[in-house]
Design a protein around this motif. Structure first.
Motif, PDB file in Angstrom:
ATOM      1  N   ALA A   1       7.924  -0.012   4.238  1.00 14.71           N
ATOM      2  CA  ALA A   1       8.505  -0.818   3.156  1.00 14.71           C
ATOM      3  C   ALA A   1       8.385  -0.081   1.826  1.00 14.71           C
ATOM      4  N   ALA A   2       7.215   0.559   1.597  1.00 15.13           N
ATOM      5  CA  ALA A   2       7.010   1.265   0.333  1.00 15.13           C
ATOM      6  C   ALA A   2       8.008   2.421   0.199  1.00 15.13           C
ATOM      7  N   LEU A   3       8.275   3.116   1.301  1.00 16.28           N
ATOM      8  CA  LEU A   3       9.240   4.216   1.261  1.00 16.28           C
ATOM      9  C   LEU A   3      10.662   3.704   1.039  1.00 16.28           C
ATOM     10  N   ASN A   4      10.850   2.408   1.261  1.00 14.70           N
ATOM     11  CA  ASN A   4      12.135   1.772   0.958  1.00 14.70           C
ATOM     12  C   ASN A   4      12.121   1.165  -0.446  1.00 14.70           C
TER      13      ASN A   4
ATOM     14  N   ASP B   1      10.166  -0.934  -1.741  1.00 13.55           N
ATOM     15  CA  ASP B   1       9.795  -2.346  -1.823  1.00 13.55           C
ATOM     16  C   ASP B   1       8.489  -2.428  -2.612  1.00 13.55           C
ATOM     17  N   THR B   2       8.598  -2.855  -3.862  1.00 17.61           N
ATOM     18  CA  THR B   2       7.408  -2.816  -4.722  1.00 17.61           C
ATOM     19  C   THR B   2       6.389  -3.883  -4.339  1.00 17.61           C
ATOM     20  N   SER B   3       6.809  -4.846  -3.543  1.00 17.09           N
ATOM     21  CA  SER B   3       5.849  -5.883  -3.171  1.00 17.09           C
ATOM     22  C   SER B   3       5.014  -5.471  -1.956  1.00 17.09           C
ATOM     23  N   ALA B   4       5.373  -4.357  -1.328  1.00 16.35           N
ATOM     24  CA  ALA B   4       4.664  -3.949  -0.127  1.00 16.35           C
ATOM     25  C   ALA B   4       3.228  -3.553  -0.470  1.00 16.35           C
ATOM     26  N   ALA B   5       2.280  -4.135   0.222  1.00 17.92           N
ATOM     27  CA  ALA B   5       0.881  -3.785  -0.039  1.00 17.92           C
ATOM     28  C   ALA B   5       0.039  -4.072   1.185  1.00 17.92           C
TER      29      ALA B   5
ATOM     30  N   ILE C   1      -6.727   6.008   0.760  1.00 15.26           N
ATOM     31  CA  ILE C   1      -5.371   5.528   0.464  1.00 15.26           C
ATOM     32  C   ILE C   1      -5.441   4.328  -0.464  1.00 15.26           C
ATOM     33  N   ASN C   2      -4.322   4.082  -1.165  1.00 15.11           N
ATOM     34  CA  ASN C   2      -4.229   2.878  -1.993  1.00 15.11           C
ATOM     35  C   ASN C   2      -3.512   1.783  -1.200  1.00 15.11           C
ATOM     36  N   ASN C   3      -3.163   0.698  -1.869  1.00 15.69           N
ATOM     37  CA  ASN C   3      -2.558  -0.439  -1.165  1.00 15.69           C
ATOM     38  C   ASN C   3      -1.184  -0.119  -0.588  1.00 15.69           C
ATOM     39  N   GLN C   4      -0.572   0.987  -1.066  1.00 16.91           N
ATOM     40  CA  GLN C   4       0.740   1.377  -0.525  1.00 16.91           C
ATOM     41  C   GLN C   4       0.572   2.458   0.546  1.00 16.91           C
TER      42      GLN C   4
END
Lengths: 841, 122
Positions: free
Chosen positions: A309-312, A314-318, A269-272
């Motif tokens: 958060a990523a599914l919402n 939220d580009t800062s989610a990591a 997986i990546n950071n998201q």
């Protein structure tokens, strides 16, 4: 009129219903994106997600319901389509469809939360009967079934999970051993010294440890069911074997559909938390991030939050890695490991403290310049863990003499890090990811005490390990905001209930008036009078209707019955343990009939008789006392009932005489005045038919004695009781309850149930255990003696009252008109019984 | 025109309970009589009927003072009523009737309105 249009929802499928999968659903269903998705969940197991971290408690009395993370109702409320016992068999990435034995389901987004499977070393004979793994409730049921008739059990693997499994075997009554391939226990978290100390402590508890043993084959045994052969020609015989030699990511589905996986397993997986297919995501133990699989629940939770958060959008989610520090109690032994415990950082230096006498080992790994803490190892005592973890996680500069952080102090506990020194980003509760900043926000938003902050942020409601730290942060932040926490009982006394208790006890004060004149002001009120009445009763145990005490009591205590809305009373005679002879039951029926009392069975296995007028109470009690009844204290802040199941006398599952124990406890603690009502229950086996875990004191029979649970609560805010001590003898059980009850009575606030009391005790359950089980304050004997004095001076309040003409005078409805009935009390009939006419207003 | 009243003897000193209340039946219905021996005056009488529940229970409440005001707390829903004015401290739209009370020898007397029939007869 605006054009209305509907858009069909997208579908999000989650494969796997474990802790991380469930946490993801909790997060996602509260997020805005939840509106846009229909969520479908597939679980391979037949049960809803449960707490695997506390799996061994399944053998010490917890059921699936206790361990469950959520309920079917919750899933239904969220509109989640839940498919349990339905494994996904294939993923078709091209068409975006998953297949199960029951059908095919299209998806737009797919989340893999498939977890891991236990690694079973490739040993000849590892698949025969008597060999198990330790991961699911089904595994545990199989182990439990096999343990019947078995004497010994071996766990292969001396890591964290292996020792948990050994604990489980021990609680099944087996002679347990641990076989570890490495030269020491917990090789990942501990060093040689720590591992050796842990081994010694575990062996002292009766668990044998064999290190540097490589099992080569498992064959039928001669004196036990199985024989394990080792590479050094030695062998060990045992009735069952549990493999707990690590976990492997469950990535079968991902491999089969061609997702990128790691060389040694794990879905990349990546950071998201997204896999090599942008429509598929993976979280928890099945995922491989930065070539690393996280085998702890906290990083899995972080991934779940990140993905939500990523599914919402939220580009800062990591997800950027996770702290692998752990604090555990393994077989009752404290073990802690923080950060770079093995000093792999170049230039790292060590500070060690090892006391072989008491069995404490502590190691700090500090940076070359001695300014930051890189890691730590603790064995035998975790009291330094929280402070060390905060230093390590937040990079706080160490004091000039860092060794002070692990050296024993001449008195008091470990030096604590001031709450002020923590940055806002400091994680206070790792279970719920609550930072100091979150707590400050909650306080700014209006939370003004510990309980409020807990309710708002969920902090300290997971493992509870951060309770003491949380309290410090809350207190310090409240103080900063100039909130003076007023703990005065009322305008008449500038003291807390606990302080008043001490004043009464130490100064030998025997009346309310005496206390008020020496330490209070004014005339008193309906808050301080009953409080002081209760304290006086606990200290001196004089009759509550002694002249000085009459005006102190709430009306229910004054008239020793429960006032109902029309001014009449209900009567609850004591029926210890819910056991009653037919003759006594007939008396209750006859009395109820004579006075036309509405009759109802209570939840506490008693009979409640409603509708008696004030002046009828003494006559009714004369009849009840003549038949051998005593007051049930249903009106008092005191012991109500000790509920019981029928126990080993009749029940084919019962392992102890629960009724007998319930009667013993009820007779012992009846009449004791406490800050609030106290309920108890005794169950004769782990089926828990007496619902003991919802009581202030719950006792559950085991093969060897009794398990004691404390501080449970039903009512408005239900709380499961906490396991306090296990396998107690009758005497140990009573001594332990004596101490907890007296400590509660002495230190709780007015109208504070045991559950809230314990949650507010600094140090919580652990502190209570230290005080009661280890006698850390040295007051154990005093508490027992105080209880013995109270038991010795018990009197049935009603018996004393009906025999005393002066006391009976209090029961005149109208002192000047004995024949006058109260015109407000109007009656009608319903389902064959009398009940009050209800006001239409 | 002032309603006609009488001083009805309702009980004796022996019936009183210090720092607490008792209920008596009068021409005007049920009345709660309180005896607070450390106050001057020490006797108070208010209606026995709790206006919030409509039940006759006030004599069975706990007495005390709130900011110096002598009060009784209703045993049902715990509102405080001033023993001097009958006003409810939590909700001043609610109040209970207050009766003048005096000690006559060992008799406690309340000033109550004469019942309708008695009034006509007088």
């Amino acid at each position: 009129m605006r054009e209305e249009y509907t858009m069909s929802k997208q579908t999000l499928i989650v494969i796997g219903n474990g802790m991380v999968g469930h946490h993801f659903l909790e997060q996602f269903s509260q997020s805005p994106a939840a509106e846009a998705y229909q969520v479908i969940v597939f679980g391979e197991e037949k049960q809803l997600a449960y707490d695997r971290v506390h799996l061994s408690e399944y053998f010490s009395g917890s059921s699936h319901a206790d361990l469950a993370m959520g309920t079917a109702d919750w899933y239904a409320e969220q509109g989640i389509d839940l498919h349990l016992n339905e494994p996904v068999t294939a993923i078709d990435r091209d068409n975006r469809v998953v297949t199960t034995p029951k059908g095919a389901y299209p998806y737009d987004q797919l989340v893999l939360a498939t977890g891991s499977y236990p690694f079973v070393p490739p040993i000849a004979g590892n698949d025969q009967s008597g060999c198990f793994v330790y991961r699911t409730l089904d595994d545990l049921d199989a182990i439990q079934a096999s343990a019947k008739g078995a004497k010994t059990g071996v766990v292969v693997g001396g890591g964290l999970l292996g020792l948990e499994a050994a604990n489980a075997l021990k609680s099944l009554g087996l002679q347990a051993s641990v076989v570890e391939f490495a030269p020491r226990l917990m090789p990942v978290q501990l060093d040689d010294q720590g591992g050796a100390l842990l081994r010694q402590k575990i062996e002292d508890l009766g668990v044998q440890v064999h290190t540097e043993k490589a099992t080569t084959a498992i064959a039928p045994g001669e004196n036990a069911r199985l024989r394990m052969k080792f590479s050094d020609e030695s062998f060990l015989e045992t009735d069952l074997i549990v493999f707990s030699a690590g976990i492997r990511p469950q990535d079968t589905l991902a491999r089969a559909c061609g997702l990128e996986v790691g060389e040694r397993g794990g879905i990349v997986i990546n950071n998201q938390c997204t896999t090599s297919d942008p429509h598929i995501h993976a979280i928890g133990e099945c995922a491989l991030w930065n070539n690393f699989v996280f085998g702890l629940v906290a990083p899995g939770y972080t991934m779940a939050r990140t993905l939500s958060a990523a599914l919402n959008n939220d580009t800062s989610a990591a997800f950027t890695g996770a702290d692998m520090s752990t604090k555990l109690k393994l077989l009752g032994v404290d073990v802690g490991s923080i950060g770079d415990a093995h000093a792999k950082t170049p230039g790292a230096r060590n500070i060690r403290f090892h006391d072989e006498q008491i069995g404490h080992y502590r190691r700090m790994v500090v940076s070359q310049d001695g300014k930051t803490l890189l890691g730590a190892i603790l064995v035998g005592d975790n009291s330094h863990y929280d402070t060390l973890l905060q230093y390590a996680l937040n990079g706080i500069e160490l004091p000039k003499n860092p060794e002070a952080l692990i050296l024993p102090e001449s008195e008091g506990g470990a030096p604590a890090l001031g709450a002020d020194a923590l940055p806002d980003t400091a994680s206070i509760c790792s279970c719920h990811n609550v930072t100091k900043g979150d707590i400050c926000c909650a306080i700014d938003a209006g939370c003004s005490d510990l309980g409020g902050v807990k309710a708002e942020t969920k902090a300290s409601t997971g493992c509870g390990g951060c309770t003491a730290l949380l309290k410090k942060v809350v207190d310090s932040e409240l103080e900063k905001r100039g909130v003076e926490v007023c703990t005065d009982l009322c305008e008449h006394f500038s003291y807390t209930r606990q302080e008043l208790f001490h004043l009464v006890k130490v100064n030998g004060i025997r009346t309310f008036r005496g206390l008020l004149e020496q330490h209070g002001q004014g005339d008193g009120c309906d808050i301080c009078k009953p409080t002081v009445g209760s304290i006086l009763a606990t200290c001196w145990n004089e009759h509550i209707l002694a002249t000085d005490h009459v005006p102190l009591q709430d009306t229910n205590d004054t008239f020793m019955a429960n006032m109902q809305k029309n001014g009449t009373y209900s009567i609850v005679p004591r029926i210890p343990g819910g056991e009653i002879t037919p003759d006594k039951l007939i008396v209750l029926g006859e009395v109820a009939k004579e006075y036309d009392l509405y009759t109802k069975i209570t939840g506490g296995q008693r009979v409640d008789l409603f509708g008696a007028t004030l002046s009828q109470l003494p006559e009714i009690w004369e009849k009840l006392i003549a038949a051998g009844f005593e007051t049930g204290h249903a009106y008092g802040k005191s012991l109500r009932t000790v509920k019981s199941c029928v126990g080993s006398t009749w029940c084919r599952y019962g392992v102890q005489d629960s009724v007998g124990m319930a009667i013993t406890l009820e007779d012992r603690y009846k009449g004791l005045r406490a800050p609030h009502k106290v309920k108890m229950a005794v169950s004769g086996c782990t089926r828990e038919c007496a619902e003991a875990q919802s009581k202030d004191f719950g006792v559950i029979a085991t093969e060897k004695g009794w398990n004691l649970y404390v501080c449970g609560n039903g009512g408005m805010r239900p709380r499961h009781a906490d396991l306090f001590a296990t396998d107690l003898s009758d005497e140990e059980l009573i001594r332990t309850i004596d101490r907890v009850v007296m400590f509660y009575v002495r230190t709780a606030d007015r109208l504070q149930r045991t559950s809230v009391w314990m949650e507010n005790l600094e140090g919580g359950l652990e502190y209570l255990k230290q005080v009661v089980l280890e006698d850390s304050l040295g007051i154990g004997e005093e508490l027992e003696q105080h209880m013995a004095d109270l038991v010795g001076t018990y009197q049935c309040e009603w018996k004393t009252a009906v025999e005393d003409p002066e006391k009976r005078k209090r029961f005149r409805e109208f002192v000047n008109a004995p024949e006058q009935t109260d015109p407000v009390q109007q009656w009608t009939s319903e389902r064959g019984q009398r009940r009050p006419v209800l006001e239409s207003a | 025109m002032k309603a006609r009243t009488c001083w009805e003897a309702v009980c004796t000193v022996d019936d009183l309970v210090a720092d607490s209340g008792i209920a008596v039946w009068t021409e005007d219905g049920p009345v709660a009589v309180f005896y607070l021996p450390r106050r001057l005056p020490a006797l108070f009488a208010i209606s026995h009927t709790d206006p919030f529940s409509g039940s006759n229970v006030l004599a069975r409440g706990i007495t005390g003072d709130i900011n110096g005001e002598p009060v009784v707390a209703s045993p049902l829903y715990k509102q405080h009523f001033s023993l001097r004015t009958g006003v409810c401290l939590e909700d001043d739209s609610a109040r209970v009737k207050v009766y003048p009370v005096l000690l006559d020898g060992d008799q406690i007397r309340l000033e109550v309105p004469l019942a309708q029939a008695a009034s006509v007869a007088a």
